[in-house]
Design an enzyme around this catalytic site. Structure first.
Site, PDB file in Angstrom:
ATOM      1  N   ASP A 168      -2.559  -8.301  27.196  1.00 35.80           N
ATOM      2  CA  ASP A 168      -1.512  -8.909  26.414  1.00 35.80           C
ATOM      3  C   ASP A 168      -1.908  -8.000  25.076  1.00 35.80           C
ATOM      4  O   ASP A 168      -2.742  -7.547  24.904  1.00 35.80           O
ATOM      5  CB  ASP A 168      -1.862 -10.293  26.417  1.00 35.80           C
ATOM      6  CG  ASP A 168      -3.395 -10.585  25.915  1.00 35.80           C
ATOM      7  OD1 ASP A 168      -3.990 -11.549  26.526  1.00 35.80           O
ATOM      8  OD2 ASP A 168      -3.699 -10.157  24.863  1.00 35.80           O
ATOM      9  N   HIS A 222       2.053  -4.962  30.376  1.00 37.34           N
ATOM     10  CA  HIS A 222       2.138  -6.339  30.050  1.00 37.34           C
ATOM     11  C   HIS A 222       2.005  -7.328  31.204  1.00 37.34           C
ATOM     12  O   HIS A 222       1.812  -8.594  30.714  1.00 37.34           O
ATOM     13  CB  HIS A 222       3.274  -6.569  29.171  1.00 37.34           C
ATOM     14  CG  HIS A 222       3.138  -7.698  28.187  1.00 37.34           C
ATOM     15  ND1 HIS A 222       2.161  -8.839  28.126  1.00 37.34           N
ATOM     16  CD2 HIS A 222       3.483  -7.576  26.970  1.00 37.34           C
ATOM     17  CE1 HIS A 222       2.123  -9.468  27.168  1.00 37.34           C
ATOM     18  NE2 HIS A 222       3.012  -8.899  26.227  1.00 37.34           N
TER      19      HIS A 222
END
Lengths: 407, 482
Positions: free
Chosen positions: B456, B452
């Protein structure tokens, strides 16, 4: 709305006189038990508004959820554990009593200094800023939840650049439109810049702070709608003493701020609407006005007196040290340690000299905010300080720890 | 020294008043006949947000003070939040570990309490020496993420002006107690607050539970036993005493385990998120069956994996971010490299453990080529003949646990890759077709983990959905083939 009560029941166990005291009407007290409550203050007094907020935190039913909206006259609100001498330019606050020719007041008149009960940093309030508070049960609480609610309220007014940032503040993204995003996501806008683009700092429009007790969680925030004072706020929040103070406690994180340019009424309606939508009450939510009559209620008055007291404002400061050693214009090194807002130790040494003069014992416990004349106080604190030097040092300390006007 | 300033005149006075009131109640004498007399340090709990220390603002108690469960101990502040910490036990304060203004460290002792109530295992965890710090002190965590409904405690001026809550909480007692004083002769005397809380949580009337403690006291075990017996959902969970036939053995790590330990420890720095996506592979299976009929020999048959690898490679033409590589050796200047070659590591379970040989340049290979290479690799693995050149340089990894089982899995990314795909076993599930008829489909769950810091959720989701569509309609793959 106010009814006379019979003799004070709290007399049991306390050595209190039996005073007939007024209290809130029964309907107001019953309201504290309702699952959803919404209040708006008609007062601009920051001490009253914060006292009402605190009262609602302590006395509302544990499972209830409460919204409170209020606007303050110009005031600076510091966090529970902050240092007013470090965070605020105290010399600007009460211009009529200042004798300093060089501090030209920006023309705001009297600005109140308030220490609130929640954590966080220092903020400037005025009539172009609306404060919102949500009190809820701890199990429903997250740090972002109600900031997200306010962002949704802002977006419903057309403020599409608003979002919650990673510090739980509300910011307005600047710059050009970047991408289409999920509009239900309150943490990103079509203007949010990602890595790979030159950075344009978003403008902060709302800061959050929290107070958590066993049974209740309070989240409050500001909202800069149309403050006329944006350009002078930095002057108030910049203390000349900052480079010379070493302190513990939470320091403010400063951010560039901006106005949303929405009317107070529009914002208030939007927040109420989002709140009522989120916390549906079967009978609908009535928005109750809170005013100065709440001061007639004993617990509110007690909280109010406490917030107004200089003891609360100044003596709740964590320990800090102030020293002239970083200032090349001083010829003497003086260091003072202040604990609980009162002098707890210090020493003085002429630069280039070897002798260290310790603080006189009778000065220990001198409350800084009660000092009326620094040259005089310094000559009492340290023996062997001559007039000229006392005047110079006095002037320096006067700039750093300004004399507080008697209220 | 100057006068000592009471930090909060209003609050301390009423708390003291309350404590005095409660101390005078004979109910407390029940406790004095049986208390544990242990002094234990109560740890400062984690208040979340990754905060490791907070400043102590004020104490509400001093050494020697008697506290009841839920009495305020102190107020601390961390960045934006000021938090009141309450005592989880009844007892006497013995020692305060911090002065006001000190920074209190989460997980370290805050205050020593001489505990005078029975303590449960949960409570033990809040104390030092009670095991891991993770469990320490729910007093504060109970504020941010409350465990459940507690007795409704009334603060302030002896409860006179306080509204009684109109809102009922499911599972709470029908009549919230106004003050402890009213509970002295009723059933609350049969158990400690911790146990009473447990009975509320488990929706059990305390009177129904037979107590095996002193004076017929109900203990935590009694409540659990009662629940187990009355619902008859679990067999009595008394594991017979096992004869310790097996002795603990100390064993050094195998080379594969050592490597896994090193790699996975590095992977701890990666913030993983998981995206799962159930794919209908019925068409794919039908296609494979048709193709395999004309296979020249049994080991020329095509499995799912080559198709999946090719589909992922085709998807990566549109989503190259997931094939990239993150160089974070210099934390100040992380470098992201988009890799043109699709070198897929394929996790294989071998007799020596997990190995991840690499199929290089999948973008240039046909499905048949991929299948051939996979076959070669697994033969070599079986025979322990994998060479160093078979490893290394992977830009993405696929881990197929389907021959063993698995639905949703949560694979771990290997540095410097930024994503990984885990596949379980497909199974036949009911579904509806376009006409609304009930049909059987073969469903295979794809579990994507991504870094992350780089990827995304939306990007990973888009890539996953693209792979899904390619596999659900294999004809689409033909259109994209190079």
């Amino acid at each position: 709305m106010i009814t006379l009560n019979r003799a004070c029941r709290r007399a049991r166990g306390c050595q209190q006189l039996l005073i007939a005291h007024r209290r809130l009407s029964q309907s107001a007290l019953d309201r504290l038990a309702q699952p959803v409550q919404s209040y708006i203050s008609t007062s601009r007094d920051p001490y009253l508004n914060l006292s009402v907020e605190h009262y609602l935190l302590q006395k509302s039913a544990p499972e209830s959820t409460i919204l409170l909206l209020y606007v303050n006259r110009p005031s600076i609100v510091i966090g529970r554990n902050q240092n007013p001498w470090l965070e605020v330019n105290l010399a600007l606050l009460n211009p009529s009593q200042q004798s300093q020719p060089e501090t030209e007041s920006p023309g705001l008149g009297n600005v109140d200094l308030v220490r609130r009960r929640s954590g966080g940093g220092t903020v400037f309030h005025d009539e172009g800023n609306v404060n919102w508070t949500v009190i809820c049960p701890p199990k429903a609480f997250t740090r972002d939840k109600h900031a997200e609610m306010v962002v949704r309220a802002l977006r419903s007014c057309g403020v599409e650049r608003s979002r919650v940032n990673e510090r739980h503040d509300i910011v307005l993204d600047q710059g050009e439109r970047i991408a289409d995003v999920d509009l239900d996501n309150t943490h990103i806008t079509p203007y949010t810049r990602h890595a790979g683009l030159p950075e344009i700092r978003p403008l902060k429009v709302s800061g959050s702070a929290y107070k958590l007790t066993r049974q209740r969680a309070l989240h409050h925030g500001t909202c800069l709608l149309s403050s006329p004072n944006l350009n002078i706020i930095p002057d108030y929040l910049h203390s000349p003493a900052k480079p010379h103070i070493t302190a513990r406690g939470v320091e403010s994180v400063s951010s560039p701020v901006g106005n949303i340019l929405l009317s107070n009424e529009h914002f208030i309606d939007a927040v109420r609407s989002k709140f009522s939508g989120k916390y549906r009450s079967p009978e609908g939510t009535e928005h109750i006005e809170v005013g100065e009559d709440w001061l007639d209620h004993e617990p509110v008055r007690q909280g109010y007196e406490e917030l107004k007291s200089r003891e609360w404002t100044f003596l709740q400061t964590p320990q800090f040290t102030i020293s002239t050693s970083a200032d090349p214009s001083c010829t003497t090194d003086v260091e003072l340690t202040v604990r609980n807002g009162a002098i707890s130790g210090g020493h003085l040494r002429h630069r280039g000299g070897a002798v260290i003069v310790e603080l006189n014992a009778h000065s220990i416990g001198q409350r800084v905010h009660n000092i009326t004349s620094w040259p005089e106080t310094l000559s009492q604190m340290f023996t062997g300080v001559d007039c000229a030097e006392g005047r110079r040092l006095g002037a320096w300390f006067e700039r750093m720890l300004p004399v507080q006007a008697r209220t | 020294m100057g006068t000592i300033v009471p930090r909060s005149l209003y609050l301390t006075a009423s708390t003291r008043l309350q404590t005095q009131l409660l101390q005078s109640i004979p109910y407390r004498s029940l406790h004095t006949t049986h208390h544990l007399n242990i002094v234990k340090p109560f740890l400062l709990a984690d208040i979340g947000e990754g905060i490791t220390e907070c400043q102590l603002i004020q104490w509400f108690v001093q050494p020697g003070a008697r506290v009841e469960q839920f009495d305020k101990l102190c107020e601390v502040q961390s960045d934006k939040a000021s938090v009141e910490i309450t005592s989880p036990f009844d007892g006497v304060i013995k020692k305060l570990h911090y002065d006001p203004d000190d920074m209190a460290i989460t997980g370290k002792p805050l205050v020593d309490i001489d505990i005078q109530s029975e303590i449960t295992e949960e409570d033990e965890a809040k104390l030092a020496g009670g095991g891991d710090e993770e469990g320490a002190g729910s007093a504060v965590r109970g504020v941010e993420e409350s465990i459940g409904e507690r007795e409704i405690r009334v603060e302030g001026a002896a409860g006179v002006d306080v509204a009684e809550p109109a809102v009922k909480n499911p599972g709470s007692q029908p009549q919230p107690e106004r003050r402890r004083s009213s509970g002295k002769q009723d059933h609350s005397s049969l158990a400690t607050p911790a146990v009473r809380h447990l009975t509320k949580e488990m929706k059990v009337a305390i009177t129904d539970v037979r107590g095996t403690g002193k004076d017929g006291r109900v203990l935590k075990e009694d409540v659990h036993r009662h629940v187990a017996q009355s619902t008859q959902q679990q067999p009595t969970v008394h594991t017979p005493m096992q004869k310790a036939r097996e002795v603990n053995r100390k064993v050094p790590l195998t080379p594969v385990q050592t490597q896994m330990l090193k790699m996975m420890t590095r992977s701890l720095n990666i913030p993983h998120f998981l995206y799962t996506c159930a794919t209908d592979v019925s068409s794919l299976t039908a296609l494979r069956k048709t193709l395999n009929i004309s296979a020249s020999s049994p080991d020329q048959r095509l499995t799912q994996l080559p198709f999946i690898l090719k589909a992922v490679s085709l998807a990566f033409q549109h989503h190259p971010l997931l094939n990239s590589s993150l160089d974070s050796t210099d934390p100040a200047k992380p470098q992201l490299m988009y890799k043109s070659a699709h070198n897929f590591g394929v996790a294989i379970d071998t007799p020596s453990g997990l190995l991840v040989p690499v199929i290089r340049n999948v973008q240039d290979l046909s499905i048949g080529d991929i299948a051939a290479q996979l076959r070669q690799l697994s033969e070599k693995a079986r025979d322990n003949k994998l060479a160093p050149s078979d490893f290394g340089g992977a830009s993405f990894t696929i881990s197929n646990i389907g021959n063993i089982g698995g639905g949703v899995v949560s694979p771990v990314i290997s540095e410097p890759q930024v994503a990984i795909l885990g596949i379980g076993r497909s199974k036949i599930v009911p579904a509806f077709n376009e006409q609304g008829d009930l049909i059987k489909v073969e469903e295979l769950v794809f579990s994507w983990s991504a870094d992350h810091r780089i990827v995304d959720g939306a990007e990973c989701a888009r890539c996953a959905e693209r792979v899904k569509k390619l596999l659900e309609e294999p004809g689409k793959m033909m259109v994209e083939m190079r």
